[in-house]
Design a protein around this motif. Sequence first.
Motif, PDB file in Angstrom:
ATOM      1  N   ILE A  90       5.268  -9.599   3.297  1.00 55.60           N
ATOM      2  CA  ILE A  90       5.160  -8.146   3.116  1.00 55.60           C
ATOM      3  C   ILE A  90       3.981  -7.618   3.918  1.00 55.60           C
ATOM      4  O   ILE A  90       2.883  -8.182   3.867  1.00 55.60           O
ATOM      5  N   PHE A  91       4.208  -6.525   4.647  1.00 60.45           N
ATOM      6  CA  PHE A  91       3.125  -5.832   5.323  1.00 60.45           C
ATOM      7  C   PHE A  91       3.071  -4.405   4.815  1.00 60.45           C
ATOM      8  O   PHE A  91       4.106  -3.731   4.734  1.00 60.45           O
ATOM      9  N   ALA A  92       1.881  -3.963   4.437  1.00 59.18           N
ATOM     10  CA  ALA A  92       1.737  -2.622   3.865  1.00 59.18           C
ATOM     11  C   ALA A  92       0.542  -1.901   4.463  1.00 59.18           C
ATOM     12  O   ALA A  92      -0.463  -2.515   4.829  1.00 59.18           O
ATOM     13  N   GLY A  93       0.664  -0.602   4.549  1.00 61.89           N
ATOM     14  CA  GLY A  93      -0.421   0.230   5.047  1.00 61.89           C
ATOM     15  C   GLY A  93      -0.116   1.692   4.780  1.00 61.89           C
ATOM     16  O   GLY A  93       0.964   2.038   4.303  1.00 61.89           O
ATOM     17  N   ILE A 132       4.658  -4.900  12.776  1.00 66.82           N
ATOM     18  CA  ILE A 132       4.470  -6.339  12.577  1.00 66.82           C
ATOM     19  C   ILE A 132       5.610  -6.915  11.749  1.00 66.82           C
ATOM     20  O   ILE A 132       6.159  -7.980  12.067  1.00 66.82           O
ATOM     21  N   ALA A 133       5.990  -6.216  10.682  1.00 62.68           N
ATOM     22  CA  ALA A 133       7.100  -6.679   9.849  1.00 62.68           C
ATOM     23  C   ALA A 133       8.378  -6.773  10.675  1.00 62.68           C
ATOM     24  O   ALA A 133       9.162  -7.717  10.538  1.00 62.68           O
ATOM     25  N   ASN A 185      12.346 -13.670   6.529  1.00 62.67           N
ATOM     26  CA  ASN A 185      12.447 -12.570   5.572  1.00 62.67           C
ATOM     27  C   ASN A 185      11.116 -11.830   5.473  1.00 62.67           C
ATOM     28  O   ASN A 185      10.158 -12.297   4.860  1.00 62.67           O
ATOM     29  N   ALA A 186      11.048 -10.666   6.115  1.00 67.02           N
ATOM     30  CA  ALA A 186       9.835  -9.857   6.105  1.00 67.02           C
ATOM     31  C   ALA A 186      10.208  -8.412   5.835  1.00 67.02           C
ATOM     32  O   ALA A 186      11.320  -7.975   6.127  1.00 67.02           O
ATOM     33  N   THR A 187       9.260  -7.661   5.270  1.00 70.37           N
ATOM     34  CA  THR A 187       9.538  -6.261   4.966  1.00 70.37           C
ATOM     35  C   THR A 187       8.281  -5.419   5.097  1.00 70.37           C
ATOM     36  O   THR A 187       7.163  -5.915   4.893  1.00 70.37           O
ATOM     37  N   TYR A 188       8.462  -4.160   5.454  1.00 76.83           N
ATOM     38  CA  TYR A 188       7.369  -3.197   5.450  1.00 76.83           C
ATOM     39  C   TYR A 188       7.402  -2.458   4.122  1.00 76.83           C
ATOM     40  O   TYR A 188       8.458  -2.015   3.667  1.00 76.83           O
ATOM     41  N   LEU A 189       6.250  -2.353   3.490  1.00 82.40           N
ATOM     42  CA  LEU A 189       6.141  -1.681   2.197  1.00 82.40           C
ATOM     43  C   LEU A 189       5.191  -0.497   2.325  1.00 82.40           C
ATOM     44  O   LEU A 189       4.010  -0.678   2.640  1.00 82.40           O
ATOM     45  N   HIS A 190       5.717   0.696   2.099  1.00 82.52           N
ATOM     46  CA  HIS A 190       4.868   1.888   2.098  1.00 82.52           C
ATOM     47  C   HIS A 190       4.029   1.862   0.821  1.00 82.52           C
ATOM     48  O   HIS A 190       4.569   1.797  -0.287  1.00 82.52           O
ATOM     49  N   ALA A 191       2.724   1.912   0.973  1.00 80.01           N
ATOM     50  CA  ALA A 191       1.835   1.726  -0.176  1.00 80.01           C
ATOM     51  C   ALA A 191       2.072   2.754  -1.279  1.00 80.01           C
ATOM     52  O   ALA A 191       1.997   2.425  -2.471  1.00 80.01           O
ATOM     53  N   MET A 236       4.334   2.270  -5.466  1.00 86.85           N
ATOM     54  CA  MET A 236       3.963   2.659  -6.821  1.00 86.85           C
ATOM     55  C   MET A 236       5.070   3.441  -7.533  1.00 86.85           C
ATOM     56  O   MET A 236       4.960   3.758  -8.712  1.00 86.85           O
ATOM     57  N   HIS A 237       6.144   3.716  -6.809  1.00 86.54           N
ATOM     58  CA  HIS A 237       7.262   4.462  -7.390  1.00 86.54           C
ATOM     59  C   HIS A 237       8.551   3.643  -7.340  1.00 86.54           C
ATOM     60  O   HIS A 237       9.634   4.179  -7.152  1.00 86.54           O
ATOM     61  N   GLY A 238       8.393   2.335  -7.522  1.00 83.55           N
ATOM     62  CA  GLY A 238       9.568   1.487  -7.672  1.00 83.55           C
ATOM     63  C   GLY A 238       9.787   0.443  -6.603  1.00 83.55           C
ATOM     64  O   GLY A 238      10.444  -0.568  -6.853  1.00 83.55           O
ATOM     65  N   ASP A 239       9.253   0.654  -5.390  1.00 84.30           N
ATOM     66  CA  ASP A 239       9.536  -0.285  -4.309  1.00 84.30           C
ATOM     67  C   ASP A 239       8.890  -1.646  -4.508  1.00 84.30           C
ATOM     68  O   ASP A 239       9.257  -2.624  -3.842  1.00 84.30           O
TER      69      ASP A 239
END
Length: 315
Positions: free
Chosen positions: A43-46, A57-58, A67-73, A77-80
């Motif tokens: 997981i990459f987040a920013g 990068i993800a 298996n990689a994913t981008y996570l919006h920070a 906090m709203h389910g992801d």
Amino acid sequence: MHSLISDSISLQIGALQNMQHQLTPTQSEALTTLIRHQTGQIIFAGIGKSGHIAKKIASSIKSLGINATYLHASEAMHGDIGPLNHHDLAFLISNSGETTEILALQSQLKHRHIPIVTLTRNHSNSVAMQADLNLIAGSSIEADPHNILPTSSTTCALVMGDAITIAIANYHAFSKNIFAHNHPHGNLGLHALKPIKTQLKSVPIIDIATPLQQVLSQLLCGHQGCVLVGSQQQLQGLITEGDLNRAISHNPEHWQHIPAKEIMSANPVTLDDSHTVHDAEQLMQQHNINTIVIVYHNNTQHISGVYTRIYRKKI
């Protein structure tokens, strides 16, 4: 204006050098260990510009077939954050290390016992101090005159992210062929997986007794940079422009009458026509050559054609 542009580049180069100097062997080993133990998602987040870097990068890691994913920070906090678990490995990007959304996400990841690597500009910020591993991947000095635009900091994060991608690729035994399979509509995928036999041109075939004066004539007519020696059914050798040039320089007065067999490569590198362009490229790199003779897969002496770097430029 030139000075402004040049100075901004110099500042970013300086930030990268500082980042490189602060990376220790212990940190690299710790990163390798975390990558080795990860069995779930990467997981990459920013947030903001760091979020764009995380997304890139993800995406690069996905192209490795991993298996990689981008996570919006904020969205996390709203389910992801729901599907994440302790098998995952998280990378959090925050130049300051004090970004509210990143700190909130980090807290949730720690509750789920997910290992965390942070990319920040120093080791003393809040995000870094709560990480399993913090890597210096930012800068306190940006490349604009006001020191406010995300420039040096995002460049550092991107370069470190690419280095992490390469470390992950190395651990998973990534290859160019895997990349091509994962990019079927990209330039690499479209061409690297093509059957080699679709990329060939015929070249002149001469007898072993052919004098070099005629070899030169055949080279000029063929425009392929080489001629083959033997027959269509019996490969005996290969002569390239380089071979001919060397023969002429060594025998400037009598080269015209030297027979082909005296300068040919008697055992040219061959590849059967069941392989792909990617296979041919790898073989050329391995042997540091520009030409491969392609033969039929059911008869390795029967000439199908040649594949050279001349053809590669045309693909």
